[in-house]
Design a protein around this motif. Structure first.
Motif: not given
Lengths: 225, 225, 225, 225
Positions: B38-39, B44-46, B203-205, B210-211
């Motif tokens: 998801a990143g 997403g975080y990426i 669990v999932h951001l 994500n930030q």
């Protein structure tokens, strides 16, 4: 009989009943799993508590164990009548929860959190219906590491919370061994060992653990009228 | 060619190579599970980390995601060659562990702690053999409760410890999200919610998560030479 | 040397090499879990197979055990180089699967079916790359009941199917102990006992089981060239 | 009133009561899990059974569903009074077992085999104490493969055996769906599919499955007096 005589008789009868009642020991049944099953052995926490009381000259209690290895909350429920109620206890100390969590991992047959609460409350209800007092105990430990890294720490904390909530909700005396053990480990387990502090194997009490639990139980039990 | 000319040529050739090398972006592959999958999505975080770098005018990095939902450490191991090594990364950020713990409960196919370490080290060994740097990340959270009462907290702490020990042992950079999240929850989750702070489902951001993770990753990544 | 002499020398050299090759024993390594670990004990199936060969005057084989209790397919994978390839085997008999299924229940760390196949194939690939032959074996039994009512029968059948499919796909010799044991139990376990027929505890071979397996192994092994 | 008149009145009153009783429909409660919860939907097995009876002009039954998704045997036990006994049923059809087995894998909270039997018998005891008849049903299927290779086949067979034994022991009518489904799959699932024959997902009935179950239930129910 004259009325006067009847009054005298009644007086003595009441006196006799009262003294008898005063003499009657409080029957305390410890209702639980393998930890309690071991509690009646010579060095077990129930035996130690008997010694503590004897040394203090307190003889108003009769202590009995009703622990069976592997028991979960619904095992207690299923044998409540036969093993506890039928013994006419005055006080029942319920100490359960380790297997409800542990058996999820070891057999796939742990207890759902919501069913844990339902059976727990059902047990309390039946004991109270039998006019006995109830004392609640949180499950002490599965692994003695002090940094919340024992595999089942999270779930054990969760189930302990359920018991705490029931105690608060129903205003029942609570021996919060989970919290007491956690605090003890932080203070007395500097090497972060997973066993050997208060337990032999992370779950079952060693001599020190039995002594410790006996003392903790008495702290609460002595005030249960 | 005269020797002189050869020298001049060689000089410019080396200059060219050096400037090329200086221009070459560092390829960073984020290697993980559904959280990393998801990143790479827009929020997403990426993707956020790309934005952070762009805003700061930092263009020396190429960021790529290699996350697949449900992956455990040995899934990463099995697809390491195809999905990571073959892409010739300069830096590989390994973020795994949630499913190794979670799948014990949900499928009965979690990863033994000792095998977790073996495969983890085997992955590092292969990445290093391919001349890439490795950054380790501990699994952030399965449930956001701040009092260690999330069902799998104990095991997640245990597996995080394994990763910390590998990082210390091999002197590798570590983004200790487990510790960072735990601290964050204590400060920012006053109602002790099990989700909704940094995650959508425990669990999932979520966006904030994500930030937060993007920032935490950069804190460590910027110093990896 | 004259050409004639060289020819003569070459002839004898080849003859020598051939005879040496003919004399060289085939090294067979049994690669597996606790069942194979016990197989090298005096009454174990590997020891019995040695006796069978000795009695028949067959001395072309060298049999060795490489079994470790609790091993799953990825444990075999992780120690393949050290324990098997490094021994330069001619034939490797892979017998694994019981723990991949069983550990789902007992530890929550069984092996996903698709990963079981991936690691299994990866093991075969490495053994074949080392120029050894591979013989596959399906997991025999977890519980000896003959009516498919052993708790893990379904999953054990499923994982056995995976092995059968690999054997068919790669044209590899197969000792289908799962099917052989199932047939045997139907014919020879009239009281539907869960142990005591070919195993001591439902999993580990008793004397009769070791004898039976030794014979079944030989039936297939003798034809592996 | 004269005695004669009283006798006449009593005679007619009894006649009335009798005719009333003859007219009274038999109340049948289907007590179970998600399969039964879906059974009351338009295409569910209970609705279909109603249609079957209507078409045959049989109007002596009142059918009601008491199914809740995820229920295990002890969930039935816990809500027996509220959801079943309080409705004064004449017949209770108990259909449970899938989750007792399945939750071992999916949540770690399946039911121990011996506790399954204890709660099952406790339910029967309470229903019989309320003067209702009991019909037992074995859990049909978790996966429709016909060669005993569905992951949980073994355990499902084991728990079905427990129910069969209770039925035999207590001489209770049994709808042995486990056996019936197994036979059906062998005859009608040539491609060995794991779903799509009588179920949508391996567990929950599709249209054909609901029709099939309705018919199977009636085969037994019609003879329960």
């Amino acid at each position: 009989m004259t009325n006067k005589l009847i009054l005298v008789f009644t007086f003595f009868a009441l006196l006799l009943m009262y003294s008898f009642k005063a003499d009657k020991k409080k029957k305390v049944i410890f209702f639980g799993d393998s930890i309690t099953q071991a509690g009646v052995e010579p060095k077990g926490y129930i035996s130690i508590l008997k010694d503590i009381l004897a040394k203090q000259g307190i003889n108003g209690y009769e202590l009995a164990g009703a622990g069976i290895g592997g028991n979960k909350v619904y095992d207690l429920y299923l044998r409540l009548e036969d093993d506890v109620i039928s013994q006419s206890p005055d006080i029942v100390v319920i100490w359960v929860g380790v297997n409800d969590v542990w058996h999820k991992r070891s057999f796939g047959t742990g207890t759902d959190a919501d069913k844990f609460e339902k059976f727990y409350r059902a047990i309390i209800k039946k004991i109270e219906a039998a006019h006995a007092k109830v004392v609640l105990v949180t499950p002490a430990t599965i692994g003695e590491k002090n940094d919340y890294s024992n595999e089942l720490d999270g779930d054990l904390n969760k189930y302990s919370s359920i018991i705490r909530n029931i105690a608060a909700d129903k205003q029942l005396p609570l021996i919060d061994l989970r919290r007491i053990f956690t605090d003890y480990e932080k203070a007395n387990n500097p090497s972060n060992a997973d066993r050997g502090i208060l337990t032999a194997d992370g779950v079952h009490l060693n001599d020190k653990g039995n002594q410790f639990v006996a003392e903790q139980v008495w702290t609460v039990l002595k005030d249960v009228k």
